[in-house]
Design a protein around this motif. Sequence first.
Motif, PDB file in Angstrom:
ATOM      1  N   ARG A 103       0.801  -1.205   0.000  1.00 28.00           N
ATOM      2  CA  ARG A 103       0.000   0.000   0.000  1.00 28.00           C
ATOM      3  C   ARG A 103       0.844   1.270   0.000  1.00 28.00           C
ATOM      4  O   ARG A 103       0.507   2.252  -0.640  1.00 28.00           O
ATOM      5  CB  ARG A 103      -0.906  -0.006   1.232  1.00 28.00           C
ATOM      6  CG  ARG A 103      -1.921   1.105   1.160  1.00 28.00           C
ATOM      7  CD  ARG A 103      -2.982   1.012   2.212  1.00 28.00           C
ATOM      8  NE  ARG A 103      -3.956   2.075   1.992  1.00 28.00           N
ATOM      9  CZ  ARG A 103      -3.785   3.321   2.389  1.00 28.00           C
ATOM     10  NH1 ARG A 103      -2.674   3.661   3.030  1.00 28.00           N
ATOM     11  NH2 ARG A 103      -4.693   4.229   2.141  1.00 28.00           N
ATOM     12  N   GLY A 114      -0.219  -3.588   5.062  1.00 24.60           N
ATOM     13  CA  GLY A 114      -1.275  -3.493   4.072  1.00 24.60           C
ATOM     14  C   GLY A 114      -1.903  -4.829   3.717  1.00 24.60           C
ATOM     15  O   GLY A 114      -3.111  -4.950   3.631  1.00 24.60           O
ATOM     16  N   GLN A 115      -1.081  -5.839   3.511  1.00 30.37           N
ATOM     17  CA  GLN A 115      -1.706  -7.114   3.160  1.00 30.37           C
ATOM     18  C   GLN A 115      -1.172  -8.305   3.937  1.00 30.37           C
ATOM     19  O   GLN A 115      -1.537  -9.435   3.647  1.00 30.37           O
ATOM     20  CB  GLN A 115      -1.670  -7.357   1.665  1.00 30.37           C
ATOM     21  CG  GLN A 115      -0.328  -7.671   1.088  1.00 30.37           C
ATOM     22  CD  GLN A 115      -0.398  -7.841  -0.429  1.00 30.37           C
ATOM     23  OE1 GLN A 115      -1.380  -7.467  -1.052  1.00 30.37           O
ATOM     24  NE2 GLN A 115       0.638  -8.397  -1.006  1.00 30.37           N
ATOM     25  N   LYS A 158      -5.563  -4.100   4.736  1.00 31.81           N
ATOM     26  CA  LYS A 158      -6.458  -4.117   3.584  1.00 31.81           C
ATOM     27  C   LYS A 158      -7.911  -4.311   4.045  1.00 31.81           C
ATOM     28  O   LYS A 158      -8.839  -3.697   3.519  1.00 31.81           O
ATOM     29  CB  LYS A 158      -6.038  -5.287   2.680  1.00 31.81           C
ATOM     30  CG  LYS A 158      -6.701  -5.305   1.343  1.00 31.81           C
ATOM     31  CD  LYS A 158      -5.918  -4.463   0.359  1.00 31.81           C
ATOM     32  CE  LYS A 158      -6.872  -3.809  -0.617  1.00 31.81           C
ATOM     33  NZ  LYS A 158      -6.293  -2.610  -1.221  1.00 31.81           N
ATOM     34  N   GLU A 206      -9.135  -1.105   5.452  1.00 29.63           N
ATOM     35  CA  GLU A 206      -9.300  -0.132   4.386  1.00 29.63           C
ATOM     36  C   GLU A 206     -10.591  -0.408   3.612  1.00 29.63           C
ATOM     37  O   GLU A 206     -11.387   0.486   3.341  1.00 29.63           O
ATOM     38  CB  GLU A 206      -8.102  -0.248   3.449  1.00 29.63           C
ATOM     39  CG  GLU A 206      -7.936   0.940   2.554  1.00 29.63           C
ATOM     40  CD  GLU A 206      -6.700   0.791   1.667  1.00 29.63           C
ATOM     41  OE1 GLU A 206      -6.053  -0.268   1.674  1.00 29.63           O
ATOM     42  OE2 GLU A 206      -6.404   1.753   0.964  1.00 29.63           O
ATOM     43  N   TYR A 207     -10.788  -1.668   3.312  1.00 35.83           N
ATOM     44  CA  TYR A 207     -11.941  -2.066   2.526  1.00 35.83           C
ATOM     45  C   TYR A 207     -13.233  -1.854   3.299  1.00 35.83           C
ATOM     46  O   TYR A 207     -14.195  -1.280   2.788  1.00 35.83           O
ATOM     47  CB  TYR A 207     -11.764  -3.538   2.139  1.00 35.83           C
ATOM     48  CG  TYR A 207     -12.745  -4.038   1.120  1.00 35.83           C
ATOM     49  CD1 TYR A 207     -12.548  -3.799  -0.236  1.00 35.83           C
ATOM     50  CD2 TYR A 207     -13.871  -4.752   1.520  1.00 35.83           C
ATOM     51  CE1 TYR A 207     -13.437  -4.268  -1.174  1.00 35.83           C
ATOM     52  CE2 TYR A 207     -14.770  -5.227   0.577  1.00 35.83           C
ATOM     53  CZ  TYR A 207     -14.553  -4.979  -0.766  1.00 35.83           C
ATOM     54  OH  TYR A 207     -15.438  -5.450  -1.687  1.00 35.83           O
TER      55      TYR A 207
END
Lengths: 425, 259
Positions: B10, B97-98, B125, B128-129
Amino acid sequence: MSESTHHEMWEKLNMDLEAHDGLLEVLGKFYGDIYLSQENRLKGAEYLDFVLSEVHGLRIKELQDAKAQGRKVVGTFCVFVPEEITLAADAIHVGLCAGAEAGSELAEQLVPRNTCALIKSFIGFKMAKLCPYIESSDMIVGETTCDGKKKAYEAFNEIAPTYVMEVPQTKSEAARDLWKSEVLRYMKAVEELTGVTITAEKLKEGIKVINGKRRALQRLTRLRAASPAPISGRDALLVNQISFYDDPVRFTAKINELCDELEARIETGDGVAPADTPRLMLSGCPMAVPNWKLPYVVESSGAVIVGEESCIGTRNSRDLVDESGETLEAMIDAIADRYMKIDCACFTPNQERLDNITSLAKDLKADGVIHYSLLFCQPYSHESMKVDKALQVEGIPMLSIETDYSMEDVEQLKTRIEAFVETLA
Amino acid sequence: MIAGLDIGSRSIELVTLIDGVVAEARKLPTTFDPVSQCFKLLDGLRPASLVGTGYGRNLIQRLGLDCECSTITEIKAHALGAAHLFPEARTVLDIGGQDTKAMSLAGGRVLKFEMNDRCAAGTGKFLEYTAGVFQIPVEEFGPYAMKGENPPEISSICTVFAETEATSLMARGERPEAIALGLHKAIVKRTANMLRRVGLNFPLVFTGGVANNPCVLDLLAKSVGGEIGRDILVPDNPDHMGALGAALHRHHGNAADAR
Ligand code: SF4
Ligand code: SF4
């Protein structure tokens, strides 16, 4: 990989030529990336490259020629099926376990989605008409080693007649009796298939040939204890994989030649990687051709693989059949005893596997172990926890990896394996 | 000058060290062109050595810089950064981020680690989603969730399924703040399990972008039973820890590590 001259043969085998061409193309590219790109490779690797390039070509032609002369081909999925008996009936024994994702979606019509990649692969290969070995087999032998396989053979039997051996799940006296009766039953089945009566003399020869193959593999295992590592784990895995396909006598001779070369290398202190490269051992589920993902990731992460505690590895070669028996009865006993030593995760309890792993890791001077289990493989996933504990006691670090044949997790695998290697350095 | 570059899914962070002291810390979103983002970050700097880490660590070889380049994994990088700022650290948690990673440390070295495989369930993630579902910027999602009470149980940490669950909870009339809190709890539950698997010992250093989320931090402290500031430590710039660790790796100058 093979020449198009084989097309006619494949067509006769009722294979899906277009899909098969696609598979060979992927396989060829994969092989180039993973194998041919290696530096300081052995001369003996030419044999490996050749056999693999002709795995669906010349080797299948050999099988077809043998069949034309009346010999039979037996395809198997597990190291429990006694090869010496197949040989004693003058039949050809080939390992079928497929290691690619092709056809896996088709397989989901016959087995549940949550089934290990290995099972889906062999079913998928049959359904998609991709495997000339399956198509060449006059008899396909399954075994009851895990629930997944047990039920999968019921489904597989609908598309390819499958003979199933009952492998016991304990090592008790009763289990050994059951297994011996299964060995005898298998002998009958092979005799019926081939019309050949197995004599003491023939079985003795079969035992000798297969022991010879195992001795060559044992020799390779021992040589890998040297530092610097004289052969890459990828090449050694390939040797183990080819041991299931190639003619055993030719294979034995070639691998002994390869070992001579390794000895010369060790003599001069030459290796495939510097002496201070972290040495890892792989342990767990079988890795059938072309399942090279993990070894490739490991060896591009600054480590070298020095052994495989696997069915396509030491589990297939560690024990020999006692050669002293003279009567058929004594030889069958010796065969039953040898196969009962196999430490498949399907056994309960299974302390011997833990002991074998720790002693092999020590013999090979492994700095760490990577335990590999296929997603949805209950036996090996369970044992990975036990293996971790057993290795901890010995002060050998272990990383547990659970994956399948797809490529989607390669980046994550790289990170985990590199991080594991960093902890060892 | 030594530079550490953490190329994540990200964002990309850069930290430079001069004589072992942080001189510069920069950050940019990764975008679909991480290489040019790296150049932007390096603008005006001429490091003698560059160490890459993170998901895109191997990209540094493609930058064509005339400095010494090497890579380490983000696991080692976060451990080095954490141990540098908090030498007493015993465990490190990095939620990026992931990926989520948990490591146990002994004398600044990684003893054991765990990392999520394949899917990005329960990572940055995910936040964020799901923040997107609430139409809230991810930076504000934590404070928003902290206003929630009686959070409903969210059983899935799969990003897609969690959204389905959240929307059906909304349709049932649950308060959105409560649902947001439930989503945070789902992440923390999974993270705490991962920490236990590597053997959680305090102090725990919490790094990565998600450490900026006060709700995750608060729930984590409650879940593992530690006090923030004493047992659970968050560096000032938790998202720069990977880049810092990477630069420190070269600073410690372990020649064997340069392999
Ligand atoms: S893992 Fe078990 S079932 Fe599979 S090939 Fe090996 S011995 Fe046979
Ligand atoms: S033992 Fe595991 S890998 Fe082998 S067939 Fe069964 S489930 Fe698959």
